[in-house]
Enzyme design. Structure first.
Site, short mmCIF file in Angstrom:
data_model
loop_
_atom_site.label_atom_id
_atom_site.label_comp_id
_atom_site.label_asym_id
_atom_site.label_seq_id
_atom_site.Cartn_x
_atom_site.Cartn_y
_atom_site.Cartn_z
N LEU A 106 0.84 -1.27 -0.12
CA LEU A 106 -0.13 -0.03 0.02
C LEU A 106 0.84 1.39 0.07
O LEU A 106 0.58 2.26 -0.48
CB LEU A 106 -0.95 0.06 1.01
N SER A 127 7.83 6.68 7.03
CA SER A 127 9.05 7.04 7.53
C SER A 127 9.47 5.85 8.23
O SER A 127 10.60 5.44 8.57
CB SER A 127 9.15 8.30 8.31
N PHE A 128 8.65 5.11 8.96
CA PHE A 128 8.94 3.98 9.74
C PHE A 128 8.85 2.47 9.16
O PHE A 128 9.38 1.56 9.46
CB PHE A 128 8.20 3.89 11.09
N VAL A 134 3.86 -0.74 4.27
CA VAL A 134 2.41 -0.85 4.51
C VAL A 134 1.93 -1.80 3.40
O VAL A 134 2.18 -1.90 2.11
CB VAL A 134 1.75 0.26 4.80
N LYS A 142 1.89 -3.82 8.90
CA LYS A 142 2.87 -2.82 8.83
C LYS A 142 4.26 -3.59 9.19
O LYS A 142 4.29 -4.10 10.27
CB LYS A 142 2.40 -1.80 9.81
N ASP A 169 1.25 11.71 17.83
CA ASP A 169 1.36 11.97 16.29
C ASP A 169 0.31 12.06 15.44
O ASP A 169 0.09 11.56 14.32
CB ASP A 169 2.42 10.71 15.82
N1 LIG Z 1 -4.92 0.55 7.80
C1 LIG Z 1 -4.66 1.29 6.60
N2 LIG Z 1 -5.71 1.17 5.59
C2 LIG Z 1 -5.51 1.67 4.48
N3 LIG Z 1 -4.14 2.17 4.05
C3 LIG Z 1 -3.22 2.29 5.00
C4 LIG Z 1 -3.47 1.98 6.33
N4 LIG Z 1 -2.41 2.03 6.94
C5 LIG Z 1 -1.42 2.53 6.14
N5 LIG Z 1 -2.10 2.89 4.93
C6 LIG Z 1 -1.39 3.51 3.75
O1 LIG Z 1 -0.02 3.03 3.73
C7 LIG Z 1 0.67 4.01 3.02
C8 LIG Z 1 1.88 4.13 4.13
O2 LIG Z 1 1.34 4.51 5.38
P1 LIG Z 1 2.22 4.63 6.74
O3 LIG Z 1 1.26 5.07 7.82
O4 LIG Z 1 3.48 3.84 6.87
O5 LIG Z 1 2.99 6.01 6.36
P2 LIG Z 1 2.77 7.52 6.30
O6 LIG Z 1 1.72 7.80 7.16
O7 LIG Z 1 2.52 7.80 4.79
O8 LIG Z 1 3.82 8.38 6.45
P3 LIG Z 1 4.58 8.38 8.09
O9 LIG Z 1 5.30 7.09 8.42
O10 LIG Z 1 5.57 9.63 8.04
O11 LIG Z 1 3.59 8.54 9.09
C9 LIG Z 1 -0.26 5.40 3.08
O12 LIG Z 1 -0.42 5.64 1.69
C10 LIG Z 1 -1.34 4.99 3.99
O13 LIG Z 1 -2.60 5.59 3.24
#
Ligand SMILES: Nc1ncnc2c1ncn2[C@@H]1O[C@H](COP(=O)(O)OP(=O)(O)OP(=O)(O)O)[C@@H](O)[C@H]1O
Length: 524
Positions: free
Chosen positions: A31, A35-36, A39, A57, A154
Site C-alpha cells: 500500500l 518513514s518507519f 505497509v 505494517k 502523532d
Molecule cells: N490501515 C490502513 N488502511 C489503508 N491504508 C493504509 C493503512 N495504513 C497505512 N495505509 C497506507 O499506507 C501508506 C503508508 O502508510 P504509513 O502510515 O506507513 O506512512 P505515512 O503515514 O504515509 O508516513 P509516516 O510514516 O511518516 O507517518 C499510506 O499511503 C497509507 O495511506
C-alpha cells in the site's frame, strides 16, 4: 529493505518469496511506505469474521535490544485492547524475519491526507456538516484514549484513515513503540506542522498537545492547507510558537471557527479538552444530527439485512428441498428395475386412489347439502306425521343421489378392480421384466414416470451448483461501526462525560502507553 513480497502475479515479485506470514497472512499488495514502515494489504486466512483483508505494517527492528522488543510487543498488546469505531482496530503484533509486524484494520478509503489532496486537486472543499461529522468522530476517539490515559503523540491527516465515511485514528504511538521512547529528537524526524507550542519549546507533551494537533487537522479539513505553513522548518516552528492563531474562511460558521481557535490556544492550560469540546453546545448539536443520521442508516441497513436474510433462508430451503429430492432419487436409482417399477405402480395407484377419494368426498358433501336444503324447505309445511312420510319420500328422493355413492363406489370398485386388474397385468408384466438393468431400462423407456430419469437430476444438480452466492454479507462489519458510534454519541449526549472529572482509571493495573505530564490529568 522490505522483507515481504506481494503475491505472484500481483506485482513484480519472486514466487518463492511469497509465503504465509505468521502462518496466516498472505500479502496481496503493497500500500505504501512511510518513514518507519512498509505497509501491505494482506489476506487473513484464519479469521472467522468477514474481515478478511487487513493491513500489515512491517517495521525493521534494526538494532532494538531483545528487552525493547518485548516492551514494544507488550505495549502493542495494550493497543489491541482499544475498541472504538473512531480508532483503527489494532489486531496483533509479532516479530517475523527481523521485522516488527503490526496487523490492523484495513481502510479502503485511505487516509485523510490523501482525501484532502484529492479535493484540492479537483477544486472541491468539504462542507461544514461533513467537517463537523468527522470532527465529532475524532473528538470521540481522542476522548476515548485520553480517558484511558493514552496519548497519541502523532495526530496528523496522514494518520487518520477513512472507512465508509467514518474516520479512524491510526498509527498509535507506533514510532514511540519502536524507538523505545518518544523524545523530542524522535519527533523532529517527523513533520512539525501539527506540533504544539509546548512540545516545540520542550515543555512536555500532554493530552492537550493531542488537542492542538486535532485543531490543526480541523483547520486543514476546512482550508486544505496546513494551519501553520512556512518556507522551512524554523519558519513553521516560529509561527506555531509565536504567530497569530489562524481563522477559518467565512464559509464556515463562527462556532466552528471559535471551537478551532480554542483548540489552537497556545497556553495548553487554557486549551479546551476533548471532554469539554464534546460538551460544547455546537458539538452537541452536531452529535445529535449525526446520531439521527446514523440511526436511520442502521435502520435502513437492518431492513436490507432482513431482506438479505430472508432471501438467504429461502435459498437454503430451496437447497434443502433439492438435496432431499436428489437423495430420494438416488434411493430410487439404487433399486433394481423391478423394485423401481413396483414403486412407480404404487405411486400411480396412490395417486388414483387419492383422486377417487376426493370425488367421493365431493359427492358426499353435495348430497348432504341437498338433504339439508330439502329438509328446511319442507319442515314448516307439514305435520309431524306427514313430515315422517315426507321424510321417507325425501329419503327416497335422495336415494338416487345416495345411490350415486354406491354407484360411485361401484365405479370405485370398478376402478379399483380395473386398477387391480391393471396391477395384476402389471404384475404379470412384472414377471416379464428383464433382470439385466440395461434391458430393463429399455423396457420402461416410454414409461409415464420418466420424470425420475437420471438426465433430470443431472440438470438440477447443475442448477444447484449455480445457486448464486451473496457477496453482500461480507460487508456486515460496517453496521457495527455505525452502531458503536451511536452508542458513544449517546454516552456523550446523555452527559456521561462527567466521569472524566471524577476519573477512575478504566484500565487499572495496565501500564500506560506513554509517559505524560500530569498537569492535564485529574488526580483520582
Ligand atoms: N490501515 C490502513 N488502511 C489503508 N491504508 C493504509 C493503512 N495504513 C497505512 N495505509 C497506507 O499506507 C501508506 C503508508 O502508510 P504509513 O502510515 O506507513 O506512512 P505515512 O503515514 O504515509 O508516513 P509516516 O510514516 O511518516 O507517518 C499510506 O499511503 C497509507 O495511506
Amino acid at each position: 529493505m522490505s522483507r515481504f513480497r506481494e503475491r505472484p502475479g500481483q506485482a513484480q515479485c519472486h514466487p518463492e518469496q511469497s509465503s504465509l506470514i505468521a502462518n496466516r497472512y498472505i500479502i496481496q499488495q503493497r500500500l505504501g511506505k512511510g518513514s518507519f514502515a512498509t505497509v501491505y494489504l494482506v489476506q487473513d486466512t484464519k479469521t472467522v469474521t468477514a474481515e478478511k483483508l487487513k493491513v500489515l505494517k512491517e517495521i525493521p527492528v534494526g538494532d532494538l535490544k531483545p528487552n525493547e522488543t518485548v516492551h514494544a510487543t507488550q505495549e502493542a498488546q495494550l493497543l489491541s485492547q482499544l475498541n472504538h469505531p473512531a480508532i483503527l482496530k489494532f489486531y496483533t503484533s509479532f516479530l517475523e524475519r527481523d521485522a516488527f509486524c503490526i496487523i490492523t484494520e484495513y481502510c479502503e478509503d485511505k487516509d485523510l491526507d490523501c482525501k484532502l489532496e484529492e479535493l484540492k486537486r479537483t477544486g472541491q472543499t468539504l462542507s461544514e456538516p461533513q467537517v463537523c461529522e468527522w470532527l465529532c468522530q475524532l473528538l470521540l476517539g481522542v476522548h476515548y484514549i485520553h480517558q484511558r490515559r493514552i496519548l497519541h503523540r502523532d495526530l496528523k491527516a496522514k494518520n487518520i484513515f477513512i472507512r465508509n465515511n467514518i474516520v479512524k485514528i491510526g498509527d498509535f504511538g507506533v514510532s514511540c513503540l519502536l524507538m523505545g521512547s518518544c523524545d523530542l529528537a524522535t519527533t523532529f524526524t517527523g513533520t512539525p506542522y501539527y506540533m504544539s507550542p509546548e512540545a516545540l519549546s520542550h515543555r512536555g507533551y500532554d493530552s492537550k498537545s493531542d488537542i492542538w494537533s486535532l485543531g490543526c487537522i480541523l483547520y486543514e479539513m476546512c482550508c486544505l492547507t496546513h494551519a501553520f505553513e512556512g518556507q522551512n522548518f524554523l519558519a513553521v516552528v516560529t509561527l506555531i510558537v509565536e504567530g497569530p492563531t489562524p481563522s477559518l474562511p467565512e464559509t464556515y460558521s463562527r462556532q466552528l471557527n471559535s471551537l478551532m481557535q480554542s483548540m489552537l490556544e497556545k497556553d495548553s492550560s487554557r486549551r479546551i479538552s476533548a471532554a469539554d469540546a464534546l460538551r460544547s453546545r455546537f458539538i452537541e448539536e452536531s452529535l445529535q444530527s449525526m446520531k439521527d443520521k446514523f440511526f436511520s442508516l442502521t435502520l435502513r441497513d437492518k431492513s436490507m439485512r432482513g431482506e438479505r436474510d430472508a432471501s438467504q433462508i429461502l435459498r437454503a430451503l430451496q437447497k434443502k428441498l433439492h438435496l432431499q429430492t436428489l437423495r430420494e432419487r438416488s434411493e430410487v436409482q439404487k433399486m433394481s428395475p423391478r423394485e423401481r417399477m413396483r414403486l412407480r405402480k404404487l405411486q400411480a395407484a396412490d395417486e388414483k386412489a387419492r383422486k377417487l377419494k376426493q370425488i367421493v368426498e365431493e359427492k358426499y358433501q353435495e348430497n348432504h347439502l341437498r338433504m339439508q336444503e330439502y329438509k328446511s324447505r319442507n319442515f314448516q309445511k307439514v305435520s309431524v306425521d306427514v313430515l315422517t312420510v315426507r321424510t321417507e319420500e325425501a329419503v327416497n328422493q335422495t336415494q338416487p343421489i345416495q345411490s350415486e355413492t354406491p354407484n360411485r363406489s361401484s365405479e370405485l370398485s370398478d376402478n379399483t378392480s380395473q386398477n387391480s386388474d391393471k396391477m395384476c397385468k402389471s404384475v404379470s408384466k412384472d414377471h416379464a421384466i428383464p433382470e439385466d438393468p440395461q434391458a430393463a431400462e429399455a423396457f420402461y423407456s416410454v414409461d409415464e414416470f420418466e420424470s425420475c430419469s437420471e438426465e433430470d437430476s443431472d440438470g438440477e444438480e447443475d442448477s444447484e451448483d449455480n445457486l448464486p452466492t451473496d457477496p453482500s454479507c461480507q460487508t456486515c462489519g460496517q453496521d457495527s461501526d455505525l452502531e458503536a458510534m451511536i452508542r458513544h454519541m449517546e454516552n456523550v449526549l446523555d452527559g456521561e462525560l462527567v466521569g472524566l472529572f471524577t476519573y477512575t482509571n478504566p484500565m487499572a493495573g495496565v501500564r500506560y502507553i506513554t509517559s505524560f505530564s500530569n498537569s492535564d490529568w485529574p488526580i483520582p
